[in-house]
Design a protein around this motif. Sequence first.
Motif, PDB file in Angstrom:
ATOM      1  N   ASP A  70      -2.764  -0.957  -3.978  1.00 17.99           N
ATOM      2  CA  ASP A  70      -2.437   0.018  -2.828  1.00 17.99           C
ATOM      3  C   ASP A  70      -3.823   0.724  -2.965  1.00 17.99           C
ATOM      4  O   ASP A  70      -5.020   0.555  -3.494  1.00 17.99           O
ATOM      5  N   GLU A  71      -3.863   1.944  -2.220  1.00 21.50           N
ATOM      6  CA  GLU A  71      -5.301   2.826  -2.128  1.00 21.50           C
ATOM      7  C   GLU A  71      -5.711   3.299  -3.391  1.00 21.50           C
ATOM      8  O   GLU A  71      -6.802   3.187  -3.714  1.00 21.50           O
TER       9      GLU A  71
ATOM     10  N   LYS B 180      -7.209   0.672  -5.305  1.00 20.79           N
ATOM     11  CA  LYS B 180      -8.430   0.293  -4.719  1.00 20.79           C
ATOM     12  C   LYS B 180      -9.362   1.340  -5.419  1.00 20.79           C
ATOM     13  O   LYS B 180     -10.671   0.975  -5.602  1.00 20.79           O
TER      14      LYS B 180
ATOM     15  N   THR C  91       0.868  -1.020  -0.090  1.00 17.99           N
ATOM     16  CA  THR C  91      -0.184   0.106  -0.012  1.00 17.99           C
ATOM     17  C   THR C  91       0.872   1.165  -0.184  1.00 17.99           C
ATOM     18  O   THR C  91       2.220   1.237   0.290  1.00 17.99           O
TER      19      THR C  91
ATOM     20  N   LYS D 251       0.656   3.500   2.078  1.00 17.96           N
ATOM     21  CA  LYS D 251       1.038   3.737   3.511  1.00 17.96           C
ATOM     22  C   LYS D 251       2.315   2.895   3.951  1.00 17.96           C
ATOM     23  O   LYS D 251       3.186   3.718   4.447  1.00 17.96           O
TER      24      LYS D 251
END
Length: 599
Positions: A401-402, A405, A164, A166
């Motif tokens: 990752d974000e 998504k 991700t 993050k």
Amino acid sequence: MRVNMPVTGAERVMQDGEEITSTTDLRGVITHVNDTFVRISGFNAEELIGAPHNIVRHPDMPAAGFADLWATLQKGKPWTGIVINRCKNGDHYWVKANVTPIKEAGQVTGYLSVRTKPSRDEIAAASALYQAIRNGDTSIQLCEGRVIKASKFGRIEAMISNLTIKSRLQVVIGMLSLLLLVIGGMGLVGLGTTNDALRGVYEDRMVASNRISDINRLILRNRVAIQESILNPDPANIKKNADEVDANIGTITGLWKDFMATEMSPEVKKLADEFAEQRKQFVMQGLKPAVDALRKDEVPDAMAINDNAVVALYVPVADSVEALKKILVDEAKTEYLNAQSRYTLIRNVAIALILAGIGLAVWLGIGLVRAIVRPLDQAIRHFDQIAQGNYNNAIEIENHDEVGKVLEALKSMQTKLGFDVAEAKRIADENLRVRIALDNVSTGVMIADNQRNIIYVNKSVVEVLSGAEAGIRQQLPNFSASKLVGTNIDSFHKNPSHQAQLLSSFSSMYTANLQIGGRSMVVRANPVINARGERLGSVAEWSDRTAEVAVEQEVNDLVTAAAAGDFSQRIGVDGKTGFFKQLAEGINRVVSTSEQGIN
């Protein structure tokens, strides 16, 4: 695994712009199909709905493809891939399938699929891929619709793609923090080492060297004091010099004790031991005997001791002092060179680490920017295409990752919107057929919403009301048969509030006879209620019974006259056609025959 046979090898090609849509439940049972699905597959809707979706599975489609499809859907993610399907008669057709979960209240309740026509290049690539998989090629795998290499590098690439943003930020911050700690630690260690080295140079070299120099100075002073006493044997001078020699011997002993308390190398320790022994001999065999002789006023003996012992024993003491001073300077120089080497090493390592950190930060930063900016640019392009009505965009999801998504959600949204648009088109086509049919029926049809505003009228109702328009305007001056849509039904009635209450509450057919503009109208109204029991409006059928009412009145007048014995009246046939003309002629014949018989 279901195998549908036989196959003919003949291909059915989808038309450009065609879309095959369907929905299934969680078990893969078909719950909805559109007309294109029915037409291309060759199955009728009754055969498809309620059947498992693999009813159209082609034997050339490898099991790994469907396994990847279901594995992706069960993760709640959309899936896109090229699929070969089998028709009912054994023909086949290729589709680009976009499948996504259907969610209601956050729960997956089924799956919907929108299939479009793939390009020939996509078909060729998929055909070669499926052939390789069927041949047992284990070097390639399918993962969420993408082909990946089944190798350590492929697994590492997949692992990196699953990181991700993050996690990537944490890696970047962690690596830079670690680098900062290493450089800072090296600096602190270097500073500590340099501090220790400087302390050693100062305390163990410079101070020690100064002490040796003081010792050497005091030893020389002792020799000078002995010679001064020999040259000037005055008792006062002898006493002063003798006391100074004794004091200097004590001072030298103290300085030597301090010197021996410092850290020293084995070489310095060896020289120090040699000096201590030589000084002891110099003091015990030279200075003290000479001082004792002077105090006894034995100047010739003191002169002999000075010439034979003091001078001879001073030479090795002086050599040891010089050796000690030299080795202390050499060690200080060595320590300086070592410190310079450590500084150079730490500096070079720090520069290397800083450059490596900068390179690592740039590499990780570029990777992070690419992981964020490129997918976002891609998402913006897809949003723009969707806004233009294009729902067949190839949304590639490289990272999970974000941002990945977000692309997954965009892909699901695109598939859902494509399905909804296809369904809306199907419903619109059905509604258009209904509208065209209503426009061509002989009965006048009018549809109003819940606020009783007219939203549709067919040609017949316009013709019916156009025929009475002049008469209607005597009661409703602003009435126009050509502008009915948008008009409120309440304007047709003398008591609008009563009419509004009636139309908002009636639940079955309501029939009303109206006299408008000298014409007799019959209106049959029914509520429009959807499957959920919600009232959507009302539909009214308009019939113009003016001609029927006139004929009924004529028949009534003729029958009343005949009953009174007057058979002279007849029903006029002028202007009548069809049934009414036949009715008038028939009644007239009956009355005429009755009149002749009675006469």
